[in-house]
Design a protein around this motif. Structure first.
Motif, PDB file in Angstrom:
ATOM      1  N   ASN A 211       9.302  70.229  39.452  1.00  0.00           N
ATOM      2  CA  ASN A 211       7.925  70.378  39.939  1.00  0.00           C
ATOM      3  C   ASN A 211       7.391  71.759  39.560  1.00  0.00           C
ATOM      4  O   ASN A 211       8.114  72.769  39.592  1.00  0.00           O
ATOM      5  CB  ASN A 211       7.804  70.108  41.447  1.00  0.00           C
ATOM      6  CG  ASN A 211       8.687  70.956  42.321  1.00  0.00           C
ATOM      7  OD1 ASN A 211       9.774  71.371  41.921  1.00  0.00           O
ATOM      8  ND2 ASN A 211       8.233  71.236  43.521  1.00  0.00           N
TER       9      ASN A 211
ATOM     10  N   GLU B  17       4.146  74.143  40.333  1.00  0.00           N
ATOM     11  CA  GLU B  17       2.981  74.315  41.217  1.00  0.00           C
ATOM     12  C   GLU B  17       1.996  75.330  40.647  1.00  0.00           C
ATOM     13  O   GLU B  17       2.272  76.012  39.652  1.00  0.00           O
ATOM     14  CB  GLU B  17       3.464  74.721  42.613  1.00  0.00           C
ATOM     15  CG  GLU B  17       4.336  73.633  43.224  1.00  0.00           C
ATOM     16  CD  GLU B  17       4.788  73.933  44.645  1.00  0.00           C
ATOM     17  OE1 GLU B  17       4.662  75.095  45.104  1.00  0.00           O
ATOM     18  OE2 GLU B  17       5.268  72.992  45.302  1.00  0.00           O
TER      19      GLU B  17
ATOM     20  N   CYS C  10       4.387  66.977  39.952  1.00  0.00           N
ATOM     21  CA  CYS C  10       5.711  66.602  40.454  1.00  0.00           C
ATOM     22  C   CYS C  10       6.741  66.571  39.318  1.00  0.00           C
ATOM     23  O   CYS C  10       6.397  66.336  38.150  1.00  0.00           O
ATOM     24  CB  CYS C  10       5.669  65.209  41.066  1.00  0.00           C
ATOM     25  SG  CYS C  10       4.714  65.098  42.580  1.00  0.00           S
ATOM     26  N   ALA C  11       7.991  66.724  39.703  1.00  0.00           N
ATOM     27  CA  ALA C  11       9.104  66.705  38.748  1.00  0.00           C
ATOM     28  C   ALA C  11       9.143  65.391  37.953  1.00  0.00           C
ATOM     29  O   ALA C  11       9.396  65.399  36.737  1.00  0.00           O
ATOM     30  CB  ALA C  11      10.417  66.879  39.514  1.00  0.00           C
ATOM     31  N   GLU C  12       8.890  64.283  38.633  1.00  0.00           N
ATOM     32  CA  GLU C  12       8.978  62.976  37.972  1.00  0.00           C
ATOM     33  C   GLU C  12       7.965  62.874  36.835  1.00  0.00           C
ATOM     34  O   GLU C  12       8.276  62.433  35.732  1.00  0.00           O
ATOM     35  CB  GLU C  12       8.695  61.849  38.973  1.00  0.00           C
ATOM     36  CG  GLU C  12       9.708  61.748  40.099  1.00  0.00           C
ATOM     37  CD  GLU C  12       9.335  62.560  41.329  1.00  0.00           C
ATOM     38  OE1 GLU C  12       8.802  63.688  41.185  1.00  0.00           O
ATOM     39  OE2 GLU C  12       9.575  62.077  42.439  1.00  0.00           O
TER      40      GLU C  12
ATOM     41  N   PHE D  78      11.794  60.713  47.952  1.00  0.00           N
ATOM     42  CA  PHE D  78      11.204  59.559  47.269  1.00  0.00           C
ATOM     43  C   PHE D  78       9.992  59.989  46.449  1.00  0.00           C
ATOM     44  O   PHE D  78       9.287  60.925  46.839  1.00  0.00           O
ATOM     45  CB  PHE D  78      10.787  58.499  48.294  1.00  0.00           C
ATOM     46  CG  PHE D  78      11.939  57.783  48.925  1.00  0.00           C
ATOM     47  CD1 PHE D  78      12.730  56.925  48.178  1.00  0.00           C
ATOM     48  CD2 PHE D  78      12.248  57.977  50.276  1.00  0.00           C
ATOM     49  CE1 PHE D  78      13.807  56.259  48.760  1.00  0.00           C
ATOM     50  CE2 PHE D  78      13.315  57.319  50.865  1.00  0.00           C
ATOM     51  CZ  PHE D  78      14.102  56.460  50.102  1.00  0.00           C
TER      52      PHE D  78
HETATM   53  N1  THU Z   1       7.299  66.803  44.728  1.00  0.00           N
HETATM   54  C1  THU Z   1       7.907  66.335  43.591  1.00  0.00           C
HETATM   55  O1  THU Z   1       8.004  67.041  42.582  1.00  0.00           O
HETATM   56  N2  THU Z   1       8.409  65.072  43.617  1.00  0.00           N
HETATM   57  C2  THU Z   1       8.453  64.270  44.720  1.00  0.00           C
HETATM   58  O2  THU Z   1       8.998  63.187  44.659  1.00  0.00           O
HETATM   59  C3  THU Z   1       7.839  64.722  45.973  1.00  0.00           C
HETATM   60  C4  THU Z   1       7.104  66.009  45.915  1.00  0.00           C
HETATM   61  C5  THU Z   1       6.811  68.189  44.720  1.00  0.00           C
HETATM   62  C6  THU Z   1       5.330  68.390  44.747  1.00  0.00           C
HETATM   63  C7  THU Z   1       5.238  69.781  45.336  1.00  0.00           C
HETATM   64  O3  THU Z   1       5.428  70.738  44.294  1.00  0.00           O
HETATM   65  C8  THU Z   1       6.424  69.872  46.279  1.00  0.00           C
HETATM   66  O4  THU Z   1       7.318  68.844  45.866  1.00  0.00           O
HETATM   67  C9  THU Z   1       6.079  69.697  47.740  1.00  0.00           C
HETATM   68  O5  THU Z   1       5.336  68.563  47.945  1.00  0.00           O
END
Ligand code: THU
Length: 121
Positions: free
Chosen positions: A40, A42, A51-53, A81
């Motif tokens: 992830n 930011e 997000c990482a995905e 999740f």
């Molecule tokens: N986040 C992810 O990268 N993947 C997820 O599955 C859930 C949330 C990140 C977004 C944000 O940078 C941090 O986690 C908190 O929400």
């Protein structure tokens, strides 16, 4: 499954998350056997955060790969999740039997996101 989880943990170490302090890593396995990582990332303006995905998917797609088998996701707090936006990205590129590995359990995309929106279906 184990290899993907190990790689997701490696990717998690690269997380840029000074605002949430919540590190996430993902390892995405393509049907050709290649693995693409994401963490992830930011931003102080919040909205540009990713997000990482999705970083893993966009990394693969930028490399010309669009067919996928499985993704492992690791977060600071388990289970981590995938959010709704990432599920929608998965639906764009993956079949119903795409595997989502969270907290050492395997889910299919269909289990994770039933009643999905798909343009034209
Ligand atoms: N986040 C992810 O990268 N993947 C997820 O599955 C859930 C949330 C990140 C977004 C944000 O940078 C941090 O986690 C908190 O929400």
């Amino acid at each position: 499954m184990n290899e993907l989880i190990v790689l997701a943990k490696e990717a998690q170490k690269k997380s840029y998350s000074p605002y949430s302090n919540f590190k996430v890593g993902a390892a995405l396995k393509a049907k050709n056997g290649q693995i693409y990582l994401g963490c992830n990332i930011e931003n102080g303006a919040f909205a540009p955060s990713c997000c990482a995905e999705r970083v893993a998917f966009y990394n693969a797609i930028t490399n010309g790969v669009t067919k996928f088998e499985a993704i492992a996701i690791v977060g600071d707090k388990e289970p981590c999740f995938p959010c709704g936006v990432c599920r929608q990205v998965m639906l764009e590129f993956c079949d119903k039997d795409f595997k989502i590995i969270v907290n050492n359990k395997v889910y299919t995309l269909e289990q994770m996101q039933p009643y999905a929106f798909k343009l034209g279906e």
